[in-house]
Design a protein around this motif. Structure first.
Motif, PDB file in Angstrom:
ATOM      1  N   GLN A 128       0.812  -1.215   0.000  1.00 39.85           N
ATOM      2  CA  GLN A 128       0.000   0.000   0.000  1.00 39.85           C
ATOM      3  C   GLN A 128       0.850   1.272   0.000  1.00 39.85           C
ATOM      4  O   GLN A 128       0.440   2.288  -0.561  1.00 39.85           O
ATOM      5  N   THR A 129       2.011   1.197   0.584  1.00 36.70           N
ATOM      6  CA  THR A 129       2.856   2.398   0.676  1.00 36.70           C
ATOM      7  C   THR A 129       3.835   2.517  -0.483  1.00 36.70           C
ATOM      8  O   THR A 129       4.040   3.603  -1.042  1.00 36.70           O
ATOM      9  N   THR A 130       4.468   1.418  -0.863  1.00 40.51           N
ATOM     10  CA  THR A 130       5.518   1.461  -1.891  1.00 40.51           C
ATOM     11  C   THR A 130       5.130   0.764  -3.175  1.00 40.51           C
ATOM     12  O   THR A 130       5.896   0.791  -4.143  1.00 40.51           O
ATOM     13  N   ARG A 131       3.989   0.106  -3.197  1.00 41.48           N
ATOM     14  CA  ARG A 131       3.552  -0.659  -4.360  1.00 41.48           C
ATOM     15  C   ARG A 131       4.543  -1.772  -4.721  1.00 41.48           C
ATOM     16  O   ARG A 131       4.642  -2.166  -5.892  1.00 41.48           O
ATOM     17  N   ASP A 132       5.222  -2.278  -3.719  1.00 44.69           N
ATOM     18  CA  ASP A 132       6.170  -3.373  -3.948  1.00 44.69           C
ATOM     19  C   ASP A 132       5.493  -4.679  -3.539  1.00 44.69           C
ATOM     20  O   ASP A 132       5.261  -4.936  -2.351  1.00 44.69           O
ATOM     21  N   PRO A 133       5.183  -5.545  -4.510  1.00 43.01           N
ATOM     22  CA  PRO A 133       4.459  -6.775  -4.187  1.00 43.01           C
ATOM     23  C   PRO A 133       5.378  -7.975  -3.896  1.00 43.01           C
ATOM     24  O   PRO A 133       4.903  -9.116  -3.882  1.00 43.01           O
ATOM     25  N   THR A 134       6.670  -7.757  -3.686  1.00 49.04           N
ATOM     26  CA  THR A 134       7.611  -8.878  -3.542  1.00 49.04           C
ATOM     27  C   THR A 134       7.240  -9.769  -2.358  1.00 49.04           C
ATOM     28  O   THR A 134       7.135 -11.007  -2.494  1.00 49.04           O
ATOM     29  N   LEU A 135       7.080  -9.182  -1.196  1.00 50.25           N
ATOM     30  CA  LEU A 135       6.746  -9.972  -0.009  1.00 50.25           C
ATOM     31  C   LEU A 135       5.367 -10.603  -0.148  1.00 50.25           C
ATOM     32  O   LEU A 135       5.155 -11.746   0.282  1.00 50.25           O
ATOM     33  N   TRP A 136       4.447  -9.891  -0.745  1.00 45.32           N
ATOM     34  CA  TRP A 136       3.101 -10.447  -0.939  1.00 45.32           C
ATOM     35  C   TRP A 136       3.140 -11.668  -1.854  1.00 45.32           C
ATOM     36  O   TRP A 136       2.485 -12.680  -1.567  1.00 45.32           O
ATOM     37  N   ILE A 137       3.907 -11.585  -2.942  1.00 44.05           N
ATOM     38  CA  ILE A 137       4.007 -12.728  -3.863  1.00 44.05           C
ATOM     39  C   ILE A 137       4.681 -13.913  -3.179  1.00 44.05           C
ATOM     40  O   ILE A 137       4.293 -15.082  -3.369  1.00 44.05           O
ATOM     41  N   PHE A 138       5.688 -13.638  -2.361  1.00 45.24           N
ATOM     42  CA  PHE A 138       6.375 -14.715  -1.644  1.00 45.24           C
ATOM     43  C   PHE A 138       5.408 -15.442  -0.700  1.00 45.24           C
ATOM     44  O   PHE A 138       5.389 -16.690  -0.654  1.00 45.24           O
ATOM     45  N   LEU A 139       4.623 -14.693   0.023  1.00 49.62           N
ATOM     46  CA  LEU A 139       3.673 -15.326   0.943  1.00 49.62           C
ATOM     47  C   LEU A 139       2.568 -16.057   0.185  1.00 49.62           C
ATOM     48  O   LEU A 139       2.130 -17.131   0.601  1.00 49.62           O
ATOM     49  N   ARG A 140       2.138 -15.494  -0.931  1.00 48.52           N
ATOM     50  CA  ARG A 140       1.096 -16.155  -1.715  1.00 48.52           C
ATOM     51  C   ARG A 140       1.589 -17.464  -2.294  1.00 48.52           C
ATOM     52  O   ARG A 140       0.831 -18.450  -2.373  1.00 48.52           O
ATOM     53  N   ASN A 141       2.826 -17.526  -2.691  1.00 51.08           N
ATOM     54  CA  ASN A 141       3.367 -18.738  -3.300  1.00 51.08           C
ATOM     55  C   ASN A 141       3.794 -19.793  -2.275  1.00 51.08           C
ATOM     56  O   ASN A 141       3.977 -20.955  -2.654  1.00 51.08           O
ATOM     57  N   ASN A 142       3.951 -19.408  -1.029  1.00 56.28           N
ATOM     58  CA  ASN A 142       4.491 -20.345  -0.044  1.00 56.28           C
ATOM     59  C   ASN A 142       3.602 -20.569   1.183  1.00 56.28           C
ATOM     60  O   ASN A 142       3.863 -21.505   1.949  1.00 56.28           O
ATOM     61  N   PHE A 143       2.561 -19.760   1.364  1.00 58.50           N
ATOM     62  CA  PHE A 143       1.711 -19.910   2.545  1.00 58.50           C
ATOM     63  C   PHE A 143       0.226 -19.942   2.203  1.00 58.50           C
ATOM     64  O   PHE A 143      -0.600 -19.767   3.095  1.00 58.50           O
ATOM     65  N   LEU A 144      -0.107 -20.175   0.953  1.00 61.06           N
ATOM     66  CA  LEU A 144      -1.483 -20.407   0.529  1.00 61.06           C
ATOM     67  C   LEU A 144      -1.534 -21.742  -0.198  1.00 61.06           C
ATOM     68  O   LEU A 144      -0.662 -22.049  -1.022  1.00 61.06           O
ATOM     69  N   VAL A 145      -2.556 -22.537   0.094  1.00 56.96           N
ATOM     70  CA  VAL A 145      -2.721 -23.800  -0.613  1.00 56.96           C
ATOM     71  C   VAL A 145      -3.792 -23.603  -1.687  1.00 56.96           C
ATOM     72  O   VAL A 145      -4.917 -23.212  -1.413  1.00 56.96           O
ATOM     73  N   ASN A 146      -3.396 -23.818  -2.922  1.00 54.07           N
ATOM     74  CA  ASN A 146      -4.315 -23.743  -4.050  1.00 54.07           C
ATOM     75  C   ASN A 146      -3.797 -24.666  -5.138  1.00 54.07           C
ATOM     76  O   ASN A 146      -2.686 -25.223  -5.062  1.00 54.07           O
ATOM     77  N   TRP A 147      -4.611 -24.821  -6.156  1.00 57.70           N
ATOM     78  CA  TRP A 147      -4.256 -25.774  -7.213  1.00 57.70           C
ATOM     79  C   TRP A 147      -3.017 -25.324  -7.983  1.00 57.70           C
ATOM     80  O   TRP A 147      -2.220 -26.153  -8.424  1.00 57.70           O
ATOM     81  N   GLU A 148      -2.840 -24.039  -8.157  1.00 58.71           N
ATOM     82  CA  GLU A 148      -1.676 -23.535  -8.891  1.00 58.71           C
ATOM     83  C   GLU A 148      -0.376 -23.851  -8.153  1.00 58.71           C
ATOM     84  O   GLU A 148       0.610 -24.266  -8.777  1.00 58.71           O
ATOM     85  N   ASN A 149      -0.345 -23.633  -6.849  1.00 57.63           N
ATOM     86  CA  ASN A 149       0.879 -23.926  -6.098  1.00 57.63           C
ATOM     87  C   ASN A 149       1.223 -25.414  -6.103  1.00 57.63           C
ATOM     88  O   ASN A 149       2.392 -25.796  -6.213  1.00 57.63           O
ATOM     89  N   ILE A 150       0.205 -26.260  -5.997  1.00 55.38           N
ATOM     90  CA  ILE A 150       0.465 -27.703  -5.966  1.00 55.38           C
ATOM     91  C   ILE A 150       0.960 -28.181  -7.329  1.00 55.38           C
ATOM     92  O   ILE A 150       1.934 -28.944  -7.420  1.00 55.38           O
ATOM     93  N   THR A 151       0.322 -27.741  -8.400  1.00 57.33           N
ATOM     94  CA  THR A 151       0.760 -28.165  -9.732  1.00 57.33           C
ATOM     95  C   THR A 151       2.106 -27.555 -10.110  1.00 57.33           C
ATOM     96  O   THR A 151       2.816 -28.096 -10.976  1.00 57.33           O
ATOM     97  N   SER A 152       2.485 -26.477  -9.455  1.00 58.11           N
ATOM     98  CA  SER A 152       3.796 -25.878  -9.701  1.00 58.11           C
ATOM     99  C   SER A 152       4.908 -26.525  -8.887  1.00 58.11           C
ATOM    100  O   SER A 152       6.074 -26.125  -8.999  1.00 58.11           O
ATOM    101  N   GLY A 153       4.561 -27.508  -8.087  1.00 57.76           N
ATOM    102  CA  GLY A 153       5.570 -28.218  -7.304  1.00 57.76           C
ATOM    103  C   GLY A 153       5.758 -27.701  -5.895  1.00 57.76           C
ATOM    104  O   GLY A 153       6.601 -28.234  -5.154  1.00 57.76           O
ATOM    105  N   ARG A 154       5.006 -26.723  -5.483  1.00 56.54           N
ATOM    106  CA  ARG A 154       5.148 -26.186  -4.127  1.00 56.54           C
ATOM    107  C   ARG A 154       4.208 -26.942  -3.172  1.00 56.54           C
ATOM    108  O   ARG A 154       3.261 -26.409  -2.614  1.00 56.54           O
TER     109      ARG A 154
END
Length: 304
Positions: A128-154
């Motif tokens: 919201q402050t810097t518009r930097d989504p790096t940390l958000w993408i990291f958490l989405r790819n490693n701390f959410l369970v969804n079909w995309e993450n599982i099929t991607s090998g995570r």
């Protein structure tokens, strides 16, 4: 002097005559037609008495040894085992996790959940402050369970999502539930088995959520996270182990465990089937509770 001696002899003769008369009177009473008399006890010879005393003293330890071993083996069923009986399970090998204080495991689980929650808050604030989504993408790819993450090998997201919360209400409710339920289950199972139950409930919840939303609801973009499935697994196990325990629904309403578990399971199944539009992953709740029940049944089967 002679007169005194004569008097003494005369007295002795009188006494002897009286004794003879009394003896004759007793013989008259004890005739053959009277009741038989008991033979007087004749003491045994000294050698025989000495032999019997020695043998009794020497046989006393042998008798005590017999009573301690033979009689005990004959009356205790747990000592006599047939060679065809099933052997006992070997003793469980000590685990380093069980040697740790249970409070360390308890605080560690809460700390990890709180830490991931703070990371989510930091990711939101940074974007919201810097518009930097790096940390958000990291958490989405490693701390959410969804079909995309599982099929991607995570596949590790099946576990890491059990420590992930984005909303303050979500983390507080699960944290309080864990705070009240985890110590009792940990005391019953131990550290290692408790963590096994926690991870089993989390994985079962994630898998159930994936399969249900992907193949039944046909939603490929559905994501889930939270410790609800793992905590409900511990609650289900505790309810099965102690069905007369009273739970507090929403920390207020008392309810016995034997009624609480079927009630909440039926409620979540109903909400999953009727496709109620809600942010709660009810399918994951069902998977977590079923895994806790299965873990309890497995523990019961091992004891037989």
């Amino acid at each position: 002097m002679m007169s005194k001696r004569c008097l003494h002899v005369f007295n002795r003769s009188i006494i002897q005559s009286r004794c003879n008369s009394r003896l004759a009177h007793c013989n008259t009473l004890c005739r053959p037609n009277s009741s038989p008399q008991l033979r007087p006890f004749s003491p045994l010879p000294a050698r025989i008495v000495q032999f019997q005393t020695a043998s009794t003293t020497s046989s006393l330890p042998a008798f005590l040894q017999f009573a301690r071993t033979q009689l005990r083996n004959a009356t205790h069923r747990d000592v006599l085992r047939s060679r065809y009986s099933s052997p006992r399970r070997p003793p469980r090998r000590p685990n380093w996790l069980d040697s740790i204080n249970g409070n360390v495991i308890f605080v560690a689980v809460i700390a990890i959940n709180a830490g991931v929650f703070l990371l989510w808050q930091g990711a939101k604030s940074t974007y919201q402050t810097t518009r930097d989504p790096t940390l958000w993408i990291f958490l989405r790819n490693n701390f959410l369970v969804n079909w995309e993450n599982i099929t991607s090998g995570r596949v590790w997201t099946l576990i890491t999502s059990c420590f992930s919360h984005q909303d303050i209400e979500h983390v507080l409710f699960n944290g309080l539930s864990f705070y009240f339920m985890a110590p009792g289950v940990m005391q019953v199972l131990g550290n290692s088995r408790f963590l096994g139950l926690y991870f089993l409930g989390g994985i079962a919840s994630s898998v159930t959520s994936l399969v249900w939303n992907r193949f039944y609801k046909r939603e490929s973009n559905y994501s889930s996270h939270g410790a609800s499935g793992a905590i409900l697994a511990t609650i289900a196990f505790y309810a099965c182990a102690f069905p007369r325990t009273r739970f507090l629904i929403f920390f207020v309403i008392p309810c016995p465990a034997w009624a609480f578990l079927p009630g909440i399971l039926a409620f979540d199944v109903y909400r999953s089937v009727t496709d109620a539009r809600t942010t709660t992953d009810t399918a994951g709740h069902v998977g977590g509770m079923l895994s806790g029940i299965s873990f309890f049944l497995w523990r019961v089967a091992l004891r037989r």
